[in-house]
Design a protein around this motif. Sequence first.
Motif, PDB file in Angstrom:
ATOM      1  N   PHE A 291       1.244   8.420   2.184  1.00 13.80           N
ATOM      2  CA  PHE A 291       0.222   8.569   3.527  1.00 13.80           C
ATOM      3  C   PHE A 291      -1.250   7.865   2.884  1.00 13.80           C
ATOM      4  O   PHE A 291      -1.490   6.737   4.075  1.00 13.80           O
ATOM      5  CB  PHE A 291      -0.799   9.651   4.688  1.00 13.80           C
ATOM      6  N   ALA A 292      -1.271   7.689   2.301  1.00 13.57           N
ATOM      7  CA  ALA A 292      -3.221   7.862   1.725  1.00 13.57           C
ATOM      8  C   ALA A 292      -2.977   6.606   0.802  1.00 13.57           C
ATOM      9  O   ALA A 292      -3.428   5.777   1.590  1.00 13.57           O
ATOM     10  CB  ALA A 292      -3.481   8.491   0.141  1.00 13.57           C
ATOM     11  N   LYS A 293      -1.372   5.598   0.368  1.00 11.63           N
ATOM     12  CA  LYS A 293      -1.690   4.216  -0.292  1.00 11.63           C
ATOM     13  C   LYS A 293      -1.425   3.572   1.173  1.00 11.63           C
ATOM     14  O   LYS A 293      -1.895   2.443   1.080  1.00 11.63           O
ATOM     15  CB  LYS A 293      -0.229   4.665  -0.847  1.00 11.63           C
TER      16      LYS A 293
ATOM     17  N   ARG B 297      -3.736   0.801   2.805  1.00  7.79           N
ATOM     18  CA  ARG B 297      -3.042  -1.302   3.146  1.00  7.79           C
ATOM     19  C   ARG B 297      -3.782  -1.112   4.304  1.00  7.79           C
ATOM     20  O   ARG B 297      -3.632  -2.035   4.898  1.00  7.79           O
ATOM     21  CB  ARG B 297      -1.766  -0.797   2.168  1.00  7.79           C
ATOM     22  N   PHE B 298      -3.541  -0.540   5.015  1.00 10.37           N
ATOM     23  CA  PHE B 298      -4.085  -0.535   6.059  1.00 10.37           C
ATOM     24  C   PHE B 298      -5.412  -0.702   6.467  1.00 10.37           C
ATOM     25  O   PHE B 298      -5.427  -1.919   8.213  1.00 10.37           O
ATOM     26  CB  PHE B 298      -3.303   0.789   7.438  1.00 10.37           C
ATOM     27  N   GLN B 299      -6.406  -0.294   6.252  1.00  7.06           N
ATOM     28  CA  GLN B 299      -7.797  -0.272   6.955  1.00  7.06           C
ATOM     29  C   GLN B 299      -8.265  -2.127   5.674  1.00  7.06           C
ATOM     30  O   GLN B 299      -8.514  -2.356   7.155  1.00  7.06           O
ATOM     31  CB  GLN B 299      -8.536   0.244   5.809  1.00  7.06           C
ATOM     32  N   PRO B 300      -7.763  -2.734   4.957  1.00  2.00           N
ATOM     33  CA  PRO B 300      -8.406  -4.368   4.726  1.00  2.00           C
ATOM     34  C   PRO B 300      -7.706  -4.686   6.201  1.00  2.00           C
ATOM     35  O   PRO B 300      -8.442  -6.071   6.660  1.00  2.00           O
ATOM     36  CB  PRO B 300      -7.434  -4.662   3.783  1.00  2.00           C
ATOM     37  N   PRO B 301      -6.246  -4.484   7.011  1.00  4.89           N
ATOM     38  CA  PRO B 301      -6.043  -5.778   7.650  1.00  4.89           C
ATOM     39  C   PRO B 301      -6.547  -5.776   9.039  1.00  4.89           C
ATOM     40  O   PRO B 301      -7.133  -6.380   9.905  1.00  4.89           O
ATOM     41  CB  PRO B 301      -4.506  -5.064   7.833  1.00  4.89           C
ATOM     42  N   MET B 302      -7.511  -4.568   8.961  1.00  2.00           N
ATOM     43  CA  MET B 302      -8.019  -4.043  10.295  1.00  2.00           C
ATOM     44  C   MET B 302      -8.748  -4.274  10.457  1.00  2.00           C
ATOM     45  O   MET B 302      -9.783  -5.870  11.057  1.00  2.00           O
ATOM     46  CB  MET B 302      -8.179  -2.353  10.124  1.00  2.00           C
TER      47      MET B 302
ATOM     48  N   THR C  95       5.108  -8.291   3.454  1.00  2.00           N
ATOM     49  CA  THR C  95       5.422  -7.879   1.979  1.00  2.00           C
ATOM     50  C   THR C  95       4.771  -7.360   0.966  1.00  2.00           C
ATOM     51  O   THR C  95       4.545  -6.580   0.723  1.00  2.00           O
ATOM     52  CB  THR C  95       6.135  -9.820   1.497  1.00  2.00           C
ATOM     53  N   ARG C  96       3.575  -7.177   0.849  1.00  2.00           N
ATOM     54  CA  ARG C  96       2.467  -7.132   0.269  1.00  2.00           C
ATOM     55  C   ARG C  96       2.039  -5.867   0.704  1.00  2.00           C
ATOM     56  O   ARG C  96       0.999  -4.959  -0.041  1.00  2.00           O
ATOM     57  CB  ARG C  96       1.358  -8.097  -0.483  1.00  2.00           C
ATOM     58  N   VAL C  97       2.001  -5.728   2.004  1.00  2.67           N
ATOM     59  CA  VAL C  97       0.904  -4.458   2.835  1.00  2.67           C
ATOM     60  C   VAL C  97       1.681  -3.739   3.626  1.00  2.67           C
ATOM     61  O   VAL C  97       1.606  -2.275   3.290  1.00  2.67           O
ATOM     62  CB  VAL C  97       0.010  -5.083   2.900  1.00  2.67           C
TER      63      VAL C  97
ATOM     64  N   ARG D  92       6.763   2.757   4.796  1.00  2.00           N
ATOM     65  CA  ARG D  92       6.011   3.664   4.078  1.00  2.00           C
ATOM     66  C   ARG D  92       6.242   5.254   4.512  1.00  2.00           C
ATOM     67  O   ARG D  92       6.329   6.427   4.454  1.00  2.00           O
ATOM     68  CB  ARG D  92       6.300   3.331   2.879  1.00  2.00           C
ATOM     69  N   GLY D  93       4.185   4.878   4.457  1.00  2.00           N
ATOM     70  CA  GLY D  93       3.638   6.393   4.504  1.00  2.00           C
ATOM     71  C   GLY D  93       2.867   6.398   5.839  1.00  2.00           C
ATOM     72  O   GLY D  93       3.016   7.411   6.129  1.00  2.00           O
ATOM     73  N   ALA D  94       3.400   5.633   7.119  1.00  2.00           N
ATOM     74  CA  ALA D  94       2.633   5.920   8.057  1.00  2.00           C
ATOM     75  C   ALA D  94       3.215   4.595   9.298  1.00  2.00           C
ATOM     76  O   ALA D  94       2.563   3.575   9.364  1.00  2.00           O
ATOM     77  CB  ALA D  94       0.801   5.885   8.465  1.00  2.00           C
ATOM     78  N   PRO D  95       4.236   4.565   9.087  1.00  2.00           N
ATOM     79  CA  PRO D  95       5.326   3.765  10.695  1.00  2.00           C
ATOM     80  C   PRO D  95       4.833   3.563  11.560  1.00  2.00           C
ATOM     81  O   PRO D  95       4.823   2.569  11.981  1.00  2.00           O
ATOM     82  CB  PRO D  95       6.598   4.679  10.480  1.00  2.00           C
ATOM     83  N   GLY D  96       3.917   4.739  12.258  1.00  2.00           N
ATOM     84  CA  GLY D  96       3.165   4.352  12.982  1.00  2.00           C
ATOM     85  C   GLY D  96       2.102   3.002  12.891  1.00  2.00           C
ATOM     86  O   GLY D  96       1.947   2.157  14.402  1.00  2.00           O
ATOM     87  N   LEU D  97       1.229   3.083  12.339  1.00  2.00           N
ATOM     88  CA  LEU D  97       0.580   2.462  11.720  1.00  2.00           C
ATOM     89  C   LEU D  97       0.612   1.171  11.084  1.00  2.00           C
ATOM     90  O   LEU D  97      -0.097   0.099  11.799  1.00  2.00           O
ATOM     91  CB  LEU D  97      -0.158   2.969  10.358  1.00  2.00           C
ATOM     92  N   TRP D  98       1.647   0.904  11.300  1.00  2.00           N
ATOM     93  CA  TRP D  98       2.438  -0.645  10.658  1.00  2.00           C
ATOM     94  C   TRP D  98       3.077  -1.550  12.242  1.00  2.00           C
ATOM     95  O   TRP D  98       2.960  -2.819  12.101  1.00  2.00           O
ATOM     96  CB  TRP D  98       3.316  -0.665   9.521  1.00  2.00           C
ATOM     97  N   ASP D  99       3.459  -0.370  12.914  1.00  2.00           N
ATOM     98  CA  ASP D  99       3.963  -1.168  13.987  1.00  2.00           C
ATOM     99  C   ASP D  99       2.589  -1.326  15.232  1.00  2.00           C
ATOM    100  O   ASP D  99       2.700  -2.692  15.248  1.00  2.00           O
ATOM    101  CB  ASP D  99       4.360   0.524  14.703  1.00  2.00           C
ATOM    102  N   TYR D 100       1.705  -0.876  14.902  1.00  2.00           N
ATOM    103  CA  TYR D 100       0.495  -1.174  15.656  1.00  2.00           C
ATOM    104  C   TYR D 100       0.260  -2.583  14.792  1.00  2.00           C
ATOM    105  O   TYR D 100      -0.482  -3.340  15.353  1.00  2.00           O
ATOM    106  CB  TYR D 100      -0.638   0.261  15.093  1.00  2.00           C
TER     107      TYR D 100
END
Length: 191
Positions: free
Chosen positions: A130-132, A136-141, A163-165, A171-179
Amino acid sequence: MTRLDQQIAFLNEADKLKSILRATTLADGSRAENSAEHSWHLTLYALVLSDQAGPDVDINRVIKMLILHDLVEIDAGDNPIFEDVDAAAVAAQEQAAADRIFGLLPVDIAQALRPIWEEFEAAETPTAQFAKALDRFQPPMLNLASGGGSWTDYNVTEETIATRVGTKIERGAPGLWDYASKRISAFFDAL
């Protein structure tokens, strides 16, 4: 050196993280984010987005990981996710940096903090995953908020982001990747 001397030496060394510039800009695009700002922002992400964590995630430990995770950049520098680097060489530099930086602390504190950093790096526990994911989520935001930010600088494609992000976020937060993935697709579709 007294115990307090060691603690202050570590804290003064950690201050150097404020001078490590990252590829990602602030949300307003005005300047590059520094690694200390990134670490602080991630801890805020953990507090605000804790509802996105799985049931086995310890948010307090996530916050500790996110405060500690980039300290090694004081010696090893920041390696932008979209830059091609020798991963083994970077890992070796970061291990050496961790040895030196955590070595500034009194042994008991170093023995408490270093494993938290190592857990984050290994990303094998739900907490570390989740931490990882947040890392990875913050930079795209920020890139979305700034109109492309480092994606433009590195000529990044949507596929490269996935691929890279995306894999680490999912893996750690599927809902965040969906968003994120929906917004990233919309950004690239508009280009």
